[in-house]
Design an enzyme around this catalytic site. Structure first.
Site: not given
Lengths: 383, 383
Positions: B179, B383
């Site tokens: 995690t 992006t």
């Protein structure tokens, strides 16, 4: 030109009905001598296909008369019956050549876990031997394709001798031997010991540094056969360079045709404390799914490069690592460097340079991006 | 119930403007005592984010007053200025609590390589402390989400005490600490030494055996804080069992929400010579791209399982390995077993059982499939 570029070799590739689509699926490469020195390197996967177990024994003798290769089935995880199939294939070709099965290499590629259709295969060997000729190299290269979209062949001329080669492989290109199958031939005069040393040196810096998806095949084989037919004893340095070039040429073709790839990525690791460190770092990046997805998305995400470097045992200090993507040093001293907007990731060829600032050793590992097409192709391959 | 299920804890999660979409992005978990024993485990990635470097020092003292966590930025690969940002964040929270910065854990998650917007972050800490309350656990769990689609919380009642927890993580879930961030709380009376031993034992068989994509984060942190507010000194065996259950519960939620995953895969390795062998084999399968694609395609391709097993150093003989997929033994003795058509891969939960026939040790590693959606999400993330 392929494997029949050097003198002394005949080859053929025929459609034997192993592939359901009727494409060529059985190849032979026959060395007519006068010599038959040979060497091979095999997958390091401990789960080895029957033909690998067989061919390891053959090659340990240092002499190979011929190789028979089939696509359409890997003959891996097929137990003792699968090994008997390989043995029978070698015996069959040996009988046709009036030679010893102990000098016949067998290679198979395709799905794991299924027996080969022996009736078709042996009939295919008959046909291939009948067709085998000095101009058969292209058909042989065609017959070993699986998901390859094109044949892979290469050759180089040396001073008085020639080296030729073919390869197949589009996925499961990983560590220790990235191609599934490759046959290299030469008419130079070489001993089997020379073949072994030269082949290991050439594959160590080529096939061994190709890692498209981190998955090591059960069947990888790169075989080198020397006929001596040119009568030329080569300069070892020149031969080593040319053999490496042939391997490198084939590797480039494998990368260009890798399953679903849209980018060919060279990971250059420089400033390493040792070559082993450089290779380890290169391989860690080549196997990082997030990095490979980023390149697919044309995203110069150098953070994922650093996160991959950090999983290795190589010598480096996190705050001294520099990373360039296509020549732009986007990470300097482990932190933000030049403007990432300057990186042009549109071309297929991508170069990632990692400077570990820990020494003077270097190595390049080649990989591809992780794409939607790769997942498509590999989730539907056998069903 | 989350981290505020046990007595002695306040928490909050607020929107500080670090995330561009206005979602919650700053959380605090405050231990009001009477005790403040604590322990934590961190990523094994050698490229560690600034908050990890800071918090390792804090936790080495065995006492933690509070944790401040932010999403929207990992503060990794940010150099000395990034470390100063972490330090300033701890100092700021310490001042608000009239306590020592040396007992403040800091956790960050998000993009690597960008500085945090400190003005927003510190204002967020002010707001979070103002809001911190006994019912703030849910908001805290919400504030640490990145690509997580849901909050992950869990709790268990023991004999006179409670254990609570929250976690975030949807990708980059890998080896040594799967995690990214998790905070566990308890009102049991424990020493820091007990916290450390119990936390390591619980994470070793839970978070450490989650491997969704083989990518190790730079920021992984699992923190356990004990307030002692229940006045109950727990039976260690019971506490160990319940803490493991809370971790396991959180792991299941992480798997269910893993980026782009359509299958949750338990890889049970049995018949191993040692637990280490079993984990090594499980992890090799969990990281095999071709296997993960096959499960995505609902293809019980056991050959890819064997090919993955063969890359390990574990003790086994290739012709003695058995593989079951969802209970059907499709591979027996390293070769074809029962009819693969009997395997039902429609449900989300998939179990792959590998019997190495080499001993009596066993371990389970959890992973997910490799999907088109995973590639989409991770090629477009920044992006």
């Amino acid at each position: 030109m392929s494997v029949t570029a050097p003198l002394g070799f005949r080859a053929a590739g025929v459609a034997a009905g192993i592939k359901s689509d009727g494409q060529r699926d059985v190849a032979v490469v026959i060395n007519d001598g006068p010599q038959r020195a040979a060497a091979a390197v095999f997958t390091k996967n401990r789960v080895k296909a029957a033909p690998v177990l067989w061919s390891q024994q053959v090659v340990s003798g240092g002499r190979v008369r011929a190789a028979v290769l089939n696509s359409g089935g890997a003959n891996a995880c097929t137990g003792a019956p699968g090994f008997q199939d390989t043995h029978a294939t070698a015996e069959h070709l040996a009988a046709l050549l009036d030679d010893s099965a102990g000098e016949i290499v067998v290679c198979s590629t395709g799905l794991i876990g299924e027996r080969l259709p022996m009736q078709q295969l042996l009939a295919g060997v008959d046909a291939a031997v009948a067709e085998a000729a000095r101009d058969g190299g292209l058909n042989a290269a065609d017959a070993i394709r699986t998901t390859d979209t094109v044949s892979k062949i290469a050759f180089r001329r040396g001073s008085g001798y020639t080296i030729g080669g073919m390869a197949k492989g589009a996925g499961m290109l990983a560590p220790s031997l990235a191609t599934m199958l490759s046959v290299l031939t030469t008419d130079a005069v070489l001993t089997s010991e020379q073949c072994d040393a030269l082949l290991r040196a050439a594959t160590e810096v080529t096939f061994d540094r190709l890692d498209t998806d981190g998955c090591t095949s059960t069947n990888d084989t790169v075989l080198l056969m020397a006929s001596g037919a040119s009568g030329t004893t080569p300069d070892e340095e020149e031969f080593a360079r040319l053999l490496t070039e042939v391997c490198q040429d084939l590797c480039r073709q494998l990368l260009a045709d890798a399953e679903g790839a849209t980018k060919t990525i060279a990971i250059e690791v420089v400033g390493a404390a040792s070559t082993a460190d450089a290779v380890e770092v290169g391989r860690a990046i080549a196997r990082n799914a997030l990095f490979k997805c980023a390149i697919y998305g044309e995203d110069p995400n150098w953070g994922r490069v650093l996160a991959a470097v950090g999983t290795t045992d190589a010598a480096f200090e996190p705050d001294q690592v520099n990373v360039a993507i296509n020549g732009v040093w986007v990470c300097r001293g482990g932190a933000v460097g030049d403007d990432r907007a300057k990186v042009n990731l549109k071309p297929r060829d991508v170069t990632v340079t990692v400077d570990l600032s820990a020494g003077s050793a270097a190595a390049t590992v080649w990989t591809t991006d992780l794409t939607v097409e790769y997942v498509h192709e590999n989730s539907a391959y056998s069903t």
